[in-house]
Design a protein around this motif. Structure first.
Motif, PDB file in Angstrom:
ATOM      1  N   GLU A   1     -79.163 -12.715 -80.233  1.00 51.04           N
ATOM      2  CA  GLU A   1     -80.598 -12.832 -80.469  1.00 51.04           C
ATOM      3  C   GLU A   1     -81.088 -14.258 -80.269  1.00 51.04           C
ATOM      4  OE1 GLU A   1     -83.792 -11.954 -84.077  1.00 51.04           O
ATOM      5  OE2 GLU A   1     -81.765 -11.135 -84.170  1.00 51.04           O
ATOM      6  N   ASN A   2     -80.254 -15.240 -80.603  1.00 54.15           N
ATOM      7  CA  ASN A   2     -80.617 -16.649 -80.432  1.00 54.15           C
ATOM      8  C   ASN A   2     -79.919 -17.289 -79.240  1.00 54.15           C
ATOM      9  OD1 ASN A   2     -82.400 -17.561 -82.864  1.00 54.15           O
ATOM     10  ND2 ASN A   2     -80.806 -16.270 -83.760  1.00 54.15           N
ATOM     11  N   ASP A   3     -79.187 -16.489 -78.465  1.00 45.77           N
ATOM     12  CA  ASP A   3     -78.582 -16.905 -77.196  1.00 45.77           C
ATOM     13  C   ASP A   3     -77.651 -18.103 -77.349  1.00 45.77           C
ATOM     14  OD1 ASP A   3     -78.054 -16.608 -74.523  1.00 45.77           O
ATOM     15  OD2 ASP A   3     -79.771 -17.780 -73.850  1.00 45.77           O
ATOM     16  N   ILE A   4     -76.779 -18.060 -78.359  1.00 44.22           N
ATOM     17  CA  ILE A   4     -75.782 -19.114 -78.518  1.00 44.22           C
ATOM     18  C   ILE A   4     -74.391 -18.497 -78.639  1.00 44.22           C
ATOM     19  CG2 ILE A   4     -77.330 -20.793 -79.589  1.00 44.22           C
ATOM     20  CD1 ILE A   4     -76.114 -19.987 -82.309  1.00 44.22           C
ATOM     21  N   ALA A   5     -73.392 -19.235 -78.207  1.00 46.91           N
ATOM     22  CA  ALA A   5     -72.001 -18.798 -78.327  1.00 46.91           C
ATOM     23  C   ALA A   5     -71.132 -20.042 -78.472  1.00 46.91           C
ATOM     24  CB  ALA A   5     -71.569 -17.988 -77.113  1.00 46.91           C
TER      25      ALA A   5
ATOM     26  N   ILE B   1     -83.456 -24.302 -76.236  1.00 47.84           N
ATOM     27  CA  ILE B   1     -83.433 -23.903 -77.638  1.00 47.84           C
ATOM     28  C   ILE B   1     -83.398 -25.159 -78.498  1.00 47.84           C
ATOM     29  CG2 ILE B   1     -82.159 -22.629 -79.400  1.00 47.84           C
ATOM     30  CD1 ILE B   1     -80.846 -21.075 -77.048  1.00 47.84           C
ATOM     31  N   PRO B   2     -84.345 -25.357 -79.413  1.00 45.72           N
ATOM     32  CA  PRO B   2     -84.288 -26.538 -80.290  1.00 45.72           C
ATOM     33  C   PRO B   2     -83.010 -26.530 -81.118  1.00 45.72           C
ATOM     34  CG  PRO B   2     -86.430 -25.448 -80.420  1.00 45.72           C
ATOM     35  CD  PRO B   2     -85.525 -24.515 -79.680  1.00 45.72           C
ATOM     36  N   ILE B   3     -82.317 -27.641 -81.145  1.00 47.67           N
ATOM     37  CA  ILE B   3     -81.016 -27.680 -81.812  1.00 47.67           C
ATOM     38  C   ILE B   3     -81.146 -27.427 -83.311  1.00 47.67           C
ATOM     39  CG2 ILE B   3     -80.928 -30.157 -82.322  1.00 47.67           C
ATOM     40  CD1 ILE B   3     -78.064 -27.980 -80.893  1.00 47.67           C
ATOM     41  N   ASN B   4     -82.279 -27.804 -83.922  1.00 48.97           N
ATOM     42  CA  ASN B   4     -82.451 -27.572 -85.357  1.00 48.97           C
ATOM     43  C   ASN B   4     -82.516 -26.092 -85.691  1.00 48.97           C
ATOM     44  OD1 ASN B   4     -82.632 -30.327 -85.413  1.00 48.97           O
ATOM     45  ND2 ASN B   4     -84.502 -30.413 -86.647  1.00 48.97           N
ATOM     46  N   ASP B   5     -82.966 -25.268 -84.726  1.00 47.42           N
ATOM     47  CA  ASP B   5     -83.090 -23.827 -84.972  1.00 47.42           C
ATOM     48  C   ASP B   5     -81.734 -23.146 -85.102  1.00 47.42           C
ATOM     49  OD1 ASP B   5     -85.767 -24.298 -84.754  1.00 47.42           O
ATOM     50  OD2 ASP B   5     -86.116 -22.936 -83.060  1.00 47.42           O
ATOM     51  N   VAL B   6     -80.698 -23.724 -84.526  1.00 50.44           N
ATOM     52  CA  VAL B   6     -79.399 -23.041 -84.471  1.00 50.44           C
ATOM     53  C   VAL B   6     -78.271 -23.867 -85.083  1.00 50.44           C
ATOM     54  CG1 VAL B   6     -80.025 -21.675 -82.443  1.00 50.44           C
ATOM     55  CG2 VAL B   6     -79.000 -23.927 -82.136  1.00 50.44           C
ATOM     56  N   ARG B   7     -78.592 -25.012 -85.668  1.00 51.03           N
ATOM     57  CA  ARG B   7     -77.542 -25.890 -86.205  1.00 51.03           C
ATOM     58  C   ARG B   7     -76.681 -25.168 -87.245  1.00 51.03           C
ATOM     59  NH1 ARG B   7     -77.748 -31.683 -86.437  1.00 51.03           N
ATOM     60  NH2 ARG B   7     -79.960 -31.512 -85.860  1.00 51.03           N
ATOM     61  N   ASP B   8     -77.324 -24.504 -88.216  1.00 49.40           N
ATOM     62  CA  ASP B   8     -76.570 -23.800 -89.258  1.00 49.40           C
ATOM     63  C   ASP B   8     -75.810 -22.612 -88.688  1.00 49.40           C
ATOM     64  OD1 ASP B   8     -77.502 -25.602 -91.114  1.00 49.40           O
ATOM     65  OD2 ASP B   8     -79.137 -24.316 -91.821  1.00 49.40           O
TER      66      ASP B   8
END
Length: 441
Positions: free
Chosen positions: A175-179, A289-296
Motif C-alpha cells: 500500500e505504501n510501495d516500500i520493501a 515517497i516522503p521518508i517521514n511517512d514510512v520511517r516507522d
C-alpha cells in the motif's frame, strides 16, 4: 602587386617577410566575380567563427590567409578534486559532494530477467534502484519500492564499484510501495535519513538511480515542486507524495532523493503518465515517497518482517454503485462479507451495511474509508456510521492488526465469497454485466 588583403603596393618593392604575412611581387590571378563573392562569404564566416571562439575561451588564428597554416588555441580549466564530505545535517554540500558522499550506498536491484527499454531481454540490466539504510558487522538492509521486487525471484543488488550480492526479501508494504531487502554482507556504506517535513517548495533535491535499467548510477537534480500531493497509482492506491522536476525514468524507482545536505528525504517512486498507458510520458513531473511517512514502517519491517500496528477491520468492501445511489442509497463503502472473530464481527458489522462515516468524517468510497482509518492504529476503537435497511446507525469497532495471519484469513474469505458468487457472476455475464472482486480489508 597585392599583399594578402589586396592592398596595392609599389612595384619596385622587394618581397618582405613578416611574422604573419608573406608579400608577393606577382599580381594575383584574375578571379571570376562569382568566386570573389564566395571568398567574401567564406571570409565572413571565418570572422564570425574567430569571434565566437574568442568569446568561448578558444582562439582560431590565421597565420596565412592565402593557403597558410592555422592554429587553434583551446582553453582549459584546472581539475578540481571533489572532497568526500561528511553528511552532518548542518553543512550544505555541492552536487558533486552529494554524489561522491552517497554513491557507495546506492544499488541497482535486479531479478533473474529484465526487459530493457527497447524490448530486449537483458540479464545484467537492473529493474530498479535502492539504497543501504542499515548495516552491521554481518548483515545489511536495503530499501526499495515494493513494485520493483513484486513477483521477482532471485534478487541481486549491484554497487557502483562492480560488487554484487544475492538479496532476500525481509518484508514489504504494498500500500505504501516500500520493501526491505537483506544481504549477508556487513559494514556497507549507508545513507543518512533526513526530515522530509522540513522541506520547502523550491529547495534543490537530487537523485541517484538507474534510469532505463542500463544507464546505471545516474545523478540528476531539480527542485521540490510541491508537497503533499495525493497521487493515484496505477493500481488505484492513493499515496501522499513529494513532487519534483528532477529527471526520473523507469529504473529510478526505489532510489534515494537527497536534500542539499546529502540526506535522504524521499524514495523515488513514480512518474506521471499523460494517458491510460503505463508509459510515463510527461516530462518534469516526478514523485517521491516522503521518508517521514514510512520511517516507522521501515523499522517494523526490519524488526518483525511486516509493518506492525497497521489496522485491519476484517471485512470485504465495495463501492456503492451509481445505480443504487440513484434509488436513494447513500454513497459509501458497502460491506460484502465479514470475517468471523474479527473486530468488525465483534462490533456488529453485517454484510449489506454501507459505511458512510468514520468518527464523524464522511466517506463516499472504499478508498476514502481506507484513508480515514489510516490515521488510527491496531487496538484503537473507531465509530462507523452505517446505513442499514433504510436507517442510519453507529457501530463501534476495535481495529485488528494487519499481519501475515490476518492476510491469509482475508484471502480465504475473499476466495469463499468468490465461490459463493459464481452463479451470480455467470448470470451477470449472460446479461452483459461483469463481476468485480471486492476489497479485502
Amino acid at each position: 602587386m597585392y599583399n594578402s588583403d589586396y592592398n596595392r603596393i609599389p612595384e619596385d618593392r622587394e618581397p618582405i617577410e613578416t611574422e604573419q604575412f608573406h608579400v608577393y611581387e606577382a599580381e594575383p590571378p584574375k578571379q571570376k566575380k562569382r568566386k570573389g563573392a564566395a571568398r567574401f562569404v567564406a571570409l565572413g564566416l571565418c570572422c564570425a567563427l574567430i569571434g565566437g571562439l574568442a568569446g568561448g575561451g578558444g582562439v582560431l588564428a590565421y597565420n596565412h590567409f592565402a593557403g597558410g597554416s592555422t592554429t587553434i588555441y583551446q582553453g582549459s580549466a584546472p581539475s578540481v578534486a571533489v572532497n568526500l564530505a561528511q553528511v552532518d545535517g548542518h553543512t550544505v554540500l555541492t552536487p558533486e559532494e552529494i554524489y561522491a558522499a552517497n554513491l557507495g550506498a546506492v544499488v541497482g536491484v535486479n531479478g533473474s530477467v529484465t526487459t530493457n527499454v527497447f524490448g530486449y531481454t537483458v540479464k545484467n540490466a537492473v529493474s530498479g534502484s535502492g539504497f543501504v539504510i542499515s548495516s552491521n558487522a554481518t548483515t545489511s538492509y536495503i530499501l526499495t519500492n515494493y513494485h520493483v521486487i513484486n513477483d521477482v525471484s532471485d534478487i541481486t543488488v549491484f554497487f557502483a564499484d562492480g560488487t554484487s550480492y544475492d538479496a532476500t526479501l525481509v518484508g514489504g508494504e504494498q500500500e505504501n510501495d516500500i520493501a526491505v531487502l537483506r544481504v549477508e554482507q556487513g559494514n556497507l556504506q549507508t545513507v543518512t535519513l533526513g526530515d522530509s517535513d522540513a522541506l520547502n517548495v523550491g529547495e534543490e533535491v537530487y537523485a541517484i538511480g538507474n534510469p532505463l535499467g542500463e544507464l546505471t548510477f545516474t545523478f540528476t537534480g531539480g527542485y521540490v515542486s510541491a508537497k503533499d500531493r495525493s497521487v493515484t497509482m496505477s493500481d488505484g492506491t492513493v499515496m501522499n507524495m513529494l513532487q519534483t522536476d528532477t529527471a526520473i525514468n523507469n529504473g529510478n524507482s526505489g532510489g534515494p532523493l537527497f536534500n542539499e545536505y546529502g540526506q535522504v528525504i524521499g524514495i523515488v517512486s513514480a512518474k506521471l503518465s499523460s494517458s491510460s498507458s503505463s508509459e510515463a510520458s510527461v516530462e518534469g513531473l516526478g514523485f517521491a515517497i516522503p521518508i517521514n511517512d514510512v520511517r516507522d514502517m521501515i523499522t517494523s519491517i526490519i524488526e518483525h518482517g511486516y509493518v506492525t500496528g497497521k489496522p485491519n477491520v476484517g471485512v470485504l468492501l465495495d463501492d456503492v454503485s451509481q445505480e443504487a445511489q440513484r434509488y436513494g442509497v447513500p454513497a459509501g463503502a458497502e460491506v460484502m462479507a465479514v470475517l468471523d472473530g474479527s473486530g468488525a464481527d465483534k462490533g456488529g458489522l453485517q454484510a449489506g451495511d454501507i459505511i458512510t462515516a468514520v468518527n464523524g468524517t464522511e466517506v463516499s468510497s472504499v478508498s476514502a474509508l481506507q484513508e480515514a482509518v489510516k490515521e488510527y492504529k491496531a487496538g484503537d476503537k473507531v465509530t462507523f456510521s452505517v446505513y442499514r435497511d433504510g436507517d442510519t446507525t453507529t457501530v463501534d469497532v476495535t481495529l485488528d492488526e494487519e499481519n501475515q495471519e490476518r492476510e491469509e484469513a482475508m484471502n480465504q474469505l475473499q476466495q469463499d465469497y468468490y465461490e459463493e458468487q459464481q452463479a451470480q457472476q455467470q448470470q451477470q455475464q449472460q446479461q452483459g454485466g461483469y463481476f468485480q472482486w471486492p476489497f479485502g480489508w
